[in-house]
Design a protein around this motif. Structure first.
Motif: not given
Ligand code: SF4
Ligand code: SF4
Length: 452
Positions: A350-356, A401-410, A444-452
Motif C-alpha cells: 500500500d505504500v509508495n517506495r521512493v528510492s535512489a 559499491e552500488i548502494v540503494t537508499l529508500y523510504s517507505d514513509t513520507i 531527493i523526495y518527490p512532490a506528493l503529486s508525483k506519488l501513485k
C-alpha cells in the motif's frame, strides 16, 4: 691545498635534487605515493598513507614544517637553499651552464659577465637551439610539477586525450610559459627582485650564520661606503690581486668584496675562483663560507645557539604532532556520488517506495583487511535497500559499491515541489569500531503529486 670545489659539489647536489624530484611521484608504498596532493580525488598521500579531505588538517602542519625547515637552514647556512636547492637556480644552471655553455659553447662558466657575440650568425642559431631545448625541458618540468597533483599513472592516460582535460593541459602550459620567460629572460633578477624569500632571509641571519664572506683583513678594502675605490686594494700587504675572477664567475653579477648583498645566492663559485688564483700564490681563498663571528676572529662559529635550538624544538614538536595525527587517522576513505536518476517511485503493497542509487567508493587505507558496512544516521525513515550485508575489502584496496537508499514513509509533504535532504551516512568496519567515517549525500523526495 685540497679544499672542496664548491661548484662540483653543488652540481652533484643539484643533480641529486633533480633526480629525486623526478622520481618521487613514481615511488609508491602499498600502491600509495610517498607524496601526492590530489584535488581530483580529494586525497593526500604521504609516505604511503592516504588521507582524505577530512584529514587535510595535516597540510598546515606540513607547510609549517617546510617553512620552518627552510628558515632553520637559512639561520645556519645563509642562502644555501637559493644556491644549492632552489628549482629556479637549478633551471638556470641547466639552461645557462649546461645547454648554452657546455653544449653550445656560447660562454664559459668562469666568465658569466661576457655577452654572447651575436655578430657571428652561428651564435644566433646556437642561441635559438638552446632556447628550443629549454622550451621542451620547461614542459617536462611543468609536467613533473603536475605529477605531485595528478599521479603519473593517470597523467599519461589523460594527456592522450588533451581535449578532455583542459585544466591539466592549461596548468602545464601556464607553468611552462612562466619557466620559459623566467629562465631565458628574467634569470637571476627573479632572485633579487621577485622572490619573497630574499626579502625576509636577512632577518634570519645572526653573527653565527655562515655565508659567503670576503676576508677584507687579508685581501684589503676595495669598497668604501659602497663605492669602489680602485681596480685592486691599495695596501702593500693586501693579498687581493684585482684579477676579478670572483666577479667574472658570479651568476648574479655582483662583487662579493663589497660585502653581503641581497643578490648573493651563496653558490660559492667566487670562492672557487679565488682559490684557484690564490693557490698559485700558495695561499688560501680570500672568499670563504664562514660566519661574521669567525671572520672577525671572535672565536668559532656557534652552531648550537638559542635560535637553532628553538628551531630544532619546534620542528620536533611539529613532526611529533604530524606523526600522532597520522596514527589517529580514520583508516578508510569514502566518496559518495549520486547516480544521475533523481529517484524511483514504485508501489510496494500500500505504500509508495521512493528510492535512489549511489556509487560508494570505499578505500581501505588500513594495513589489514576489514569487513565494511554503513548505516543511515538521518533523516529518519531513510533506509538501505542494498547491499544487504557487509563486504570485505583487502588492506590498501578499493571497492566500488552500488548502494540503494529508500523510504517507505513520507519524508516531505510538499504537494508541488521535490524536497532535498542531506542524508547523513556513517560507514564503519564491522571488525574494528575505531574505523568509521561520516559523509553526506543528497536524497531527493518527490512532490506528493508525483506519488501513485
Ligand atoms: S657573490 Fe659569490 S656566492 Fe654570491 S652569488 Fe656571486 S658567486 Fe655566488
Ligand atoms: S678572485 Fe680573489 S684575488 Fe681575484 S679579485 Fe677576487 S678576491 Fe681578489
Amino acid at each position: 691545498m685540497n679544499l672542496p670545489s664548491y661548484h662540483k659539489l653543488r652540481y652533484c647536489v643539484m643533480a641529486f635534487a633533480t633526480a629525486l624530484t623526478i622520481a618521487v611521484p613514481f615511488i609508491t608504498i602499498n600502491d600509495r605515493h610517498i607524496f601526492l596532493l590530489s584535488f581530483d580525488h580529494k586525497r593526500l598521500e604521504l609516505l604511503g598513507v592516504a588521507f582524505d579531505t577530512q584529514e587535510f588538517y595535516l597540510m598546515p602542519f606540513l607547510l609549517m614544517f617546510g617553512f620552518l625547515f627552510v628558515f632553520a637552514v637559512t639561520t645556519i647556512g645563509g642562502r644555501v637553499w637559493c644556491g644549492w636547492g632552489c628549482p629556479q637556480t637549478i633551471y638556470r644552471v641547466i639552461y645557462r651552464d649546461l645547454i648554452e655553455g657546455l653544449i653550445f659553447g656560447l660562454h664559459r662558466r668562469t666568465n658569466r659577465q661576457k655577452a654572447i657575440d651575436y655578430s657571428k650568425p652561428i651564435n644566433k642559431i646556437k642561441k635559438a637551439a638552446a632556447f628550443l631545448i629549454w622550451v621542451a625541458l620547461a614542459f617536462l618540468a611543468a609536467s613533473n610539477f603536475s605529477w605531485f597533483l595528478v599521479p603519473p599513472e593517470e597523467f599519461f592516460v589523460y594527456i592522450q586525450n588533451p581535449s578532455e582535460h583542459p585544466v591539466l593541459i592549461g596548468m602545464i602550459t601556464i607553468i611552462a610559459l612562466f619557466l620559459i620567460f623566467d629562465v631565458t629572460f628574467l634569470g637571476e633578477k627573479f632572485c633579487a627582485v621577485i622572490c619573497p624569500y630574499v626579502r625576509v632571509q636577512s632577518s634570519m641571519y645572526d653573527r653565527d650564520t655562515i655565508y659567503t664572506i670576503y676576508d677584507e683583513k687579508r685581501g684589503g678594502k676595495l669598497f668604501d661606503g659602497g663605492v669602489k675605490i680602485g681596480k685592486k686594494p691599495l695596501g702593500a700587504n693586501d693579498e687581493c690581486t684585482g684579477c676579478d675572477a670572483c666577479v667574472l664567475v658570479c651568476p648574479t653579477h655582483i662583487d662579493i668584496r663589497k660585502g653581503l648583498q641581497l643578490e648573493c645566492i651563496n653558490c660559492l663559485e667566487c670562492s672557487d675562483a679565488c682559490r684557484i688564483v690564490m693557490n698559485r700564490l700558495n695561499r688560501s681563498s680570500l672568499i670563504k663560507w664562514t660566519s661574521a663571528r669567525a671572520d672577525a676572529g671572535e672565536g668559532k662559529t656557534r652552531f648550537l645557539r638559542f635560535r637553532t635550538i628553538a628551531y630544532a624544538v619546534l620542528l620536533t614538536l611539529i613532526a611529533t604532532a604530524v606523526l600522532a595525527m597520522s596514527g589517529a587517522k580514520e583508516g578508510m576513505l569514502l566518496d559518495i556520488t549520486k547516480s544521475s536518476r533523481l529517484y524511483k517511485i514504485e508501489k510496494v503493497g500500500d505504500v509508495n517506495r521512493v528510492s535512489a542509487d549511489y556509487i560508494f567508493l570505499f578505500a581501505n587505507t588500513d594495513d589489514k583487511p576489514h569487513s565494511y558496512y554503513f548505516e543511515v544516521v538521518s533523516p529518519e525513515g531513510l533506509k538501505i535497500l542494498s547491499p544487504s550485508r557487509a563486504f570485505q575489502i583487502g588492506a590498501g584496496a578499493k571497492s566500488k559499491e552500488i548502494v540503494t537508499l529508500y523510504s517507505d514513509t513520507i519524508l516531505a509533504d510538499n504537494s508541488t515541489e521535490d524536497a532535498k535532504f542531506k542524508a547523513q551516512i556513517r560507514a564503519y568496519a564491522e571488525d574494528d569500531r575505531n574505523i568509521s567515517v561520516e559523509r553526506e549525500a543528497v536524497f531527493i523526495y518527490p512532490a506528493l503529486s508525483k506519488l501513485k
